[in-house]
Scaffold this motif. Structure first.
Motif, short mmCIF file in Angstrom:
data_model
loop_
_atom_site.label_atom_id
_atom_site.label_comp_id
_atom_site.label_asym_id
_atom_site.label_seq_id
_atom_site.Cartn_x
_atom_site.Cartn_y
_atom_site.Cartn_z
N VAL A 175 0.84 -1.20 0.00
CA VAL A 175 0.00 0.00 0.00
C VAL A 175 0.88 1.24 0.00
CG1 VAL A 175 -1.78 1.26 1.28
CG2 VAL A 175 -1.79 -1.24 1.28
N ALA A 176 0.48 2.22 -0.81
CA ALA A 176 1.15 3.51 -0.83
C ALA A 176 0.09 4.59 -0.74
CB ALA A 176 1.98 3.67 -2.10
N THR A 177 0.38 5.67 -0.02
CA THR A 177 -0.54 6.80 0.08
C THR A 177 0.20 8.08 -0.28
OG1 THR A 177 -0.07 7.11 2.42
CG2 THR A 177 -1.94 5.72 1.88
N GLN A 178 -0.59 9.04 -0.72
CA GLN A 178 -0.01 10.33 -1.13
C GLN A 178 -1.07 11.41 -0.89
OE1 GLN A 178 1.78 10.24 -5.05
NE2 GLN A 178 0.92 12.23 -5.53
N SER A 179 -0.66 12.53 -0.33
CA SER A 179 -1.56 13.66 -0.15
C SER A 179 -1.78 14.35 -1.49
CB SER A 179 -0.98 14.67 0.84
OG SER A 179 -0.87 14.07 2.11
N ILE A 180 -3.05 14.66 -1.77
CA ILE A 180 -3.39 15.29 -3.05
C ILE A 180 -4.47 16.34 -2.83
CG2 ILE A 180 -2.81 13.27 -4.45
CD1 ILE A 180 -5.87 12.70 -4.62
N PRO A 181 -4.58 17.33 -3.73
CA PRO A 181 -5.72 18.25 -3.68
C PRO A 181 -6.90 17.64 -4.43
CG PRO A 181 -4.10 19.00 -5.28
CD PRO A 181 -3.54 17.77 -4.64
N VAL A 182 -8.11 17.79 -3.85
CA VAL A 182 -9.31 17.20 -4.44
C VAL A 182 -10.38 18.29 -4.58
CG1 VAL A 182 -11.12 15.46 -4.15
CG2 VAL A 182 -8.80 14.98 -3.36
N ALA A 183 -10.91 18.45 -5.79
CA ALA A 183 -12.03 19.34 -6.02
C ALA A 183 -13.30 18.52 -5.80
CB ALA A 183 -11.99 19.91 -7.43
N VAL A 184 -14.08 18.87 -4.77
CA VAL A 184 -15.19 18.02 -4.37
C VAL A 184 -16.51 18.46 -4.98
CG1 VAL A 184 -16.47 17.10 -2.40
CG2 VAL A 184 -14.02 17.45 -2.22
N GLU A 185 -17.03 19.60 -4.59
CA GLU A 185 -18.35 20.04 -5.06
C GLU A 185 -18.30 20.66 -6.45
OE1 GLU A 185 -21.12 19.37 -3.43
OE2 GLU A 185 -19.96 18.45 -1.81
N ASN A 186 -17.24 21.41 -6.72
CA ASN A 186 -17.05 22.04 -8.03
C ASN A 186 -15.56 22.32 -8.19
OD1 ASN A 186 -16.45 24.66 -6.82
ND2 ASN A 186 -18.63 24.75 -6.35
N GLU A 187 -15.19 22.90 -9.31
CA GLU A 187 -13.76 23.12 -9.58
C GLU A 187 -13.10 24.07 -8.59
OE1 GLU A 187 -13.04 24.05 -13.67
OE2 GLU A 187 -14.12 22.29 -14.37
N ALA A 188 -13.88 24.94 -7.97
CA ALA A 188 -13.32 25.92 -7.03
C ALA A 188 -13.24 25.39 -5.60
CB ALA A 188 -14.16 27.20 -7.06
N ASP A 189 -13.91 24.31 -5.30
CA ASP A 189 -13.96 23.76 -3.95
C ASP A 189 -12.87 22.70 -3.78
OD1 ASP A 189 -14.73 23.06 -1.40
OD2 ASP A 189 -16.42 21.83 -2.05
N VAL A 190 -11.63 23.14 -3.64
CA VAL A 190 -10.50 22.23 -3.53
C VAL A 190 -10.16 22.00 -2.06
CG1 VAL A 190 -8.08 21.86 -4.13
CG2 VAL A 190 -9.61 22.98 -5.76
N ARG A 191 -10.05 20.74 -1.69
CA ARG A 191 -9.77 20.35 -0.31
C ARG A 191 -8.59 19.39 -0.26
NH1 ARG A 191 -15.93 18.88 1.48
NH2 ARG A 191 -16.87 20.78 0.67
N ALA A 192 -8.09 19.21 0.95
CA ALA A 192 -7.01 18.24 1.15
C ALA A 192 -7.58 16.84 0.98
CB ALA A 192 -6.41 18.40 2.54
N GLY A 193 -6.79 15.98 0.37
CA GLY A 193 -7.24 14.61 0.17
C GLY A 193 -6.08 13.63 0.19
N THR A 194 -6.41 12.37 0.03
CA THR A 194 -5.40 11.31 0.03
C THR A 194 -5.69 10.34 -1.10
OG1 THR A 194 -5.21 11.46 2.43
CG2 THR A 194 -4.34 9.47 1.40
#
Length: 166
Positions: free
Chosen positions: A141-160
């Protein structure tokens, strides 16, 4: 007066003894290399997940962000066979922080031979199995922190991004 001969006094080895000695050294080096293989970088099973996560990220990111909103393309259509290691099964999960908790925003499982040697039913069956039972304990298993746009393109949150290979 003593006469010295240059040919006398030199050590000589029998050819068969020399071949046996060299063979023993070569076998010893080979056994040492085999025993050290799991310690060397790039040769362990976790190295497979580490390399796979980089290739999967290259497939699923757009402009350095993973887009998970409603009209986003599913993972099974984003990940290519070139990103997956030959002869391995891979599970991918993308999570994002939502109201202080991480929640899965995209998941996908890719059986051996995806997509050329599999069909949608194989992928769906593996998805259900991973969802019900999780990934096997022996998976790397490998994990990496990534930015995620959830609701729309402007709603970017921390993700994995989490990639499991078995």
């Amino acid at each position: 007066m003593l006469r010295s001969s240059r040919s006398k006094g030199r050590a000589q080895t029998e050819p068969i003894a020399a071949i046996v000695a060299v063979s023993v050294v070569v076998v010893g080096i080979g056994l040492y290399a085999i025993s050290m293989q799991t310690v060397l970088p790039g040769t362990s099973q976790s190295a497979t997940a580490d390399r796979t996560i980089d290739r999967v990220w290259d497939d699923i990111e757009t402009g350095g962000v993973f887009y998970a909103h409603d009209d986003a393309t599913p993972l099974s259509d984003r990940v290519t066979s070139a990103a997956l290691p030959a002869g391995a099964t891979v599970a991918v999960e993308v999570t994002a922080v939502d109201e202080g908790r991480e929640r899965a925003v995209a998941t996908g499982a890719f059986p051996t031979g995806f997509p050329d040697e599999t069909n949608r039913a194989d992928v769906a069956a593996l998805d259900r199995s991973v969802e019900a039972h999780g990934v096997p304990d022996e998976a790397s298993v490998a994990t990496q922190s990534i930015p995620v746009a959830v609701e729309n393109e402007a709603d970017v949150r921390a993700g994995t991004l989490r990639v499991s290979v078995w």
